[in-house]
Design an enzyme around this catalytic site. Structure first.
Site, PDB file in Angstrom:
ATOM      1  N   HIS A 278       0.822  -1.211   0.000  1.00 19.18           N
ATOM      2  CA  HIS A 278       0.000   0.000   0.000  1.00 19.18           C
ATOM      3  C   HIS A 278       0.854   1.258   0.000  1.00 19.18           C
ATOM      4  O   HIS A 278       1.811   1.390   0.747  1.00 19.18           O
ATOM      5  CB  HIS A 278      -1.028   0.004   1.126  1.00 19.18           C
ATOM      6  CG  HIS A 278      -0.488   0.033   2.523  1.00 19.18           C
ATOM      7  ND1 HIS A 278      -0.176   1.203   3.178  1.00 19.18           N
ATOM      8  CD2 HIS A 278      -0.250  -0.970   3.403  1.00 19.18           C
ATOM      9  CE1 HIS A 278       0.228   0.923   4.408  1.00 19.18           C
ATOM     10  NE2 HIS A 278       0.203  -0.379   4.566  1.00 19.18           N
ATOM     11  N   ASP A 290       6.118   0.674   6.819  1.00 21.13           N
ATOM     12  CA  ASP A 290       4.675   0.476   6.627  1.00 21.13           C
ATOM     13  C   ASP A 290       4.098   1.586   5.758  1.00 21.13           C
ATOM     14  O   ASP A 290       3.670   2.607   6.276  1.00 21.13           O
ATOM     15  CB  ASP A 290       3.992   0.441   7.995  1.00 21.13           C
ATOM     16  CG  ASP A 290       2.519   0.128   7.910  1.00 21.13           C
ATOM     17  OD1 ASP A 290       2.086  -0.442   6.892  1.00 21.13           O
ATOM     18  OD2 ASP A 290       1.788   0.458   8.861  1.00 21.13           O
ATOM     19  N   GLU A 324      -4.937   1.850   2.451  1.00 17.39           N
ATOM     20  CA  GLU A 324      -5.031   0.682   3.324  1.00 17.39           C
ATOM     21  C   GLU A 324      -5.169   1.099   4.780  1.00 17.39           C
ATOM     22  O   GLU A 324      -5.885   0.455   5.559  1.00 17.39           O
ATOM     23  CB  GLU A 324      -3.794  -0.209   3.155  1.00 17.39           C
ATOM     24  CG  GLU A 324      -3.853  -1.528   3.925  1.00 17.39           C
ATOM     25  CD  GLU A 324      -3.360  -1.446   5.355  1.00 17.39           C
ATOM     26  OE1 GLU A 324      -3.618  -2.374   6.126  1.00 17.39           O
ATOM     27  OE2 GLU A 324      -2.707  -0.439   5.717  1.00 17.39           O
ATOM     28  N   GLU A 325      -4.506   2.187   5.162  1.00 20.94           N
ATOM     29  CA  GLU A 325      -4.402   2.530   6.577  1.00 20.94           C
ATOM     30  C   GLU A 325      -5.724   2.962   7.207  1.00 20.94           C
ATOM     31  O   GLU A 325      -5.986   2.640   8.366  1.00 20.94           O
ATOM     32  CB  GLU A 325      -3.352   3.637   6.785  1.00 20.94           C
ATOM     33  CG  GLU A 325      -1.920   3.222   6.487  1.00 20.94           C
ATOM     34  CD  GLU A 325      -1.373   2.201   7.470  1.00 20.94           C
ATOM     35  OE1 GLU A 325      -2.131   1.717   8.312  1.00 20.94           O
ATOM     36  OE2 GLU A 325      -0.184   1.889   7.385  1.00 20.94           O
ATOM     37  N   ASP A 352       3.259  -6.371   3.468  1.00 22.28           N
ATOM     38  CA  ASP A 352       2.810  -5.298   4.358  1.00 22.28           C
ATOM     39  C   ASP A 352       3.144  -5.627   5.805  1.00 22.28           C
ATOM     40  O   ASP A 352       2.346  -5.405   6.712  1.00 22.28           O
ATOM     41  CB  ASP A 352       1.295  -5.066   4.195  1.00 22.28           C
ATOM     42  CG  ASP A 352       0.815  -3.847   4.976  1.00 22.28           C
ATOM     43  OD1 ASP A 352       1.652  -3.006   5.338  1.00 22.28           O
ATOM     44  OD2 ASP A 352      -0.396  -3.753   5.226  1.00 22.28           O
ATOM     45  N   HIS A 422       3.408   2.664  12.660  1.00 18.12           N
ATOM     46  CA  HIS A 422       2.528   3.817  12.866  1.00 18.12           C
ATOM     47  C   HIS A 422       3.124   4.891  13.783  1.00 18.12           C
ATOM     48  O   HIS A 422       2.384   5.698  14.345  1.00 18.12           O
ATOM     49  CB  HIS A 422       1.180   3.377  13.447  1.00 18.12           C
ATOM     50  CG  HIS A 422       0.385   2.483  12.560  1.00 18.12           C
ATOM     51  ND1 HIS A 422      -0.830   1.946  12.940  1.00 18.12           N
ATOM     52  CD2 HIS A 422       0.610   2.028  11.298  1.00 18.12           C
ATOM     53  CE1 HIS A 422      -1.313   1.196  11.964  1.00 18.12           C
ATOM     54  NE2 HIS A 422      -0.447   1.234  10.956  1.00 18.12           N
TER      55      HIS A 422
END
Length: 456
Positions: A278, A290, A324-325, A352, A422
């Site tokens: 992503h 990520d 995606e997030e 991912d 994140h």
């Protein structure tokens, strides 16, 4: 009986083309480790473009950049696929502190994706600590109303696979605010999804579910060190006050794109194999693990095949999904268009889980095709790839359906992934060049084998 015999045969067989396969895998790994572009692509994505949250300027720049880079590879087709995505913005940096006897202790927090803002002057309230959403029911509105609910269930260190630890704790981040709001809480604070103790708050998606907008409350993540501190201070003074101020908001949806590059199949072009990651990332950092890593590894798979002049039997696509997030709109749109075009996908692979050293794959498939993949383990063992197990493949390929499809997820070493996931330290310098390239080679190798031998 037949199925059992077929599984047993596939588990023990050595394919007739094994010497040629060994030679091809060696060429793939050699190409990735000596002539790869993925690390320089990641450098550009991370350091020149930066964070790429859906709807942001960074996301738009990343679409143009990756499309341009795919066009340099001499693919048969490179194109953009329109998708409407959410546009949430963080606003000013969040502020939080604990007050005891007029003494303020500042703590690191960050708003969770999709959260509303606090009032402009912030929120000050007492805190009630819980370790699960279920605890709220036992406490009831009488003890929760007017307070800030503090979810403090750590990820379970007993899990060897850190993804399992994440899965066992993330419900409090995703659904904690909606649950607490029903009992009259004024805000929620969630312990960061992180196995180590540090000062980085970790953001991530949250949902208000089906509660009315009038009941929405602000929600933020707190660093693990600060969570430990707050818990300790609550034991000493249950009536301490917590102050939270954040200014995030959700704007109108924005037009964005999935980026797609394609090598057309030489024998059965109507059969499609997908590799992807992503393109969007959270806004606190570069999103190098990520999922910048998965994006450039997927691009590198096509680059490897072009460099080696490999002509796949089936059509191979690299799909760089948007959103995606905080919504998954890119994966859903790709499936929607696939259905409209009556496309036949036989295989899908997603990266991912970070750019760490690859350990193998998780497969979302039946026993027969799992056994087939496991029969290839000897080909991968020289590269220290040993784990071929059933499991989740990936969020973006999860919506993809076809008459018969095998899905797989790259499985890197997961021990350090949630140190960065994140958080503001998910930057380019956290990714090891060689490990990133090994992951790309591992992905290309599996795609090569499924392209050669097909699915059952």
């Amino acid at each position: 009986m037949y199925k059992f015999l077929l599984i047993s045969l596939l588990s023990s067989c050595v394919f007739l083309g094994q010497p040629q396969d060994e030679k091809m895998l060696k060429a793939i790994y050699n190409s990735a480790l000596t002539n790869s572009k993925c690390y320089s692509w990641l450098d550009d994505l991370s350091n020149d473009i930066g964070s790429r949250l859906s709807g942001s300027t960074g996301a738009a720049k990343a679409v143009l950049y990756t499309k341009a880079q795919l066009e340099t590879l001499g693919l048969d087709r490179v194109y953009l696929q329109e998708v409407m995505v959410p546009h949430w913005v963080r606003g000013e940096k969040e502020v939080a502190y604990i007050t005891v006897n007029n003494k303020k202790t500042t703590v690191p927090v960050c708003a969770l994706g999709g959260s509303i803002a606090t009032p402009k002057k912030g929120i000050t309230a007492e805190v009630i600590e819980v370790h699960s959403i279920e605890e709220l029911k036992d406490l009831g509105a009488e003890k929760i109303k007017g307070k800030i609910v503090f979810y403090n269930r750590p990820m379970d260190n007993a899990h060897i696979e850190s993804m399992h630890a994440y899965g066992g704790a993330v419900d409090q981040r995703y659904g904690g605010a909606a649950a607490a709001a029903k009992f009259g809480a004024v805000a929620t604070i969630v312990r960061s999804m992180n196995l180590r103790l540090d000062d980085f708050p970790h953001t991530g998606a949250q949902s208000y579910g089906d509660i009315p907008k009038s009941q929405y409350i602000p929600t933020a993540a707190i660093s693990t060190n600060a969570a430990e501190l707050l818990s300790k201070m609550l034991k000493e003074n249950a009536t301490l006050k917590f102050y939270l101020k954040q200014s995030c908001e959700t704007l109108e949806d924005v037009l964005s794109y999935n980026v797609i590059g394609e090598i057309k199949g030489s024998e059965t072009p109507e059969k499609i194999m997908v590799v992807g990651g992503h393109l969007d990332s959270w806004d606190l950092a570069d999103g190098s693990h990520d999922d910048g890593a998965g994006v450039v590894q997927s691009m590198e798979v096509l680059n490897i095949f072009k460099r080696l002049n490999y002509k796949p039997k089936n059509t191979i696509r690299a799909v760089l999904y948007m959103n995606e997030e905080n919504g998954g709109k890119g994966g859903k749109k790709y499936e929607e268009v696939s259905k409209q075009n009556s496309e036949n996908h036989i295989f899908a692979l997603e990266s991912d889980s970070g750019g760490f050293a690859p350990r193998g794959f998780t497969f979302d498939t039946d026993e027969v095709n799992l056994a087939k993949a496991q029969s290839w383990k000897p080909l991968f063992e020289p590269y220290l790839i040993h784990s071929f197990t059933k499991g989740h493949s990936g969020s973006d390929i999860d919506p993809l359906t076809s008459t018969k499809i095998v899905k797989a997820g790259l499985h890197p070493d997961s021990q350090r992934y949630f140190d960065y996931h994140h958080a503001a330290n998910d930057k380019f310098d956290a990714v090891n060049k060689r490990e990133l390239e090994l992951g790309a080679a591992t992905m290309a190798s599996l795609i090569f084998l499924f392209d050669q031998y097909g699915i059952e």
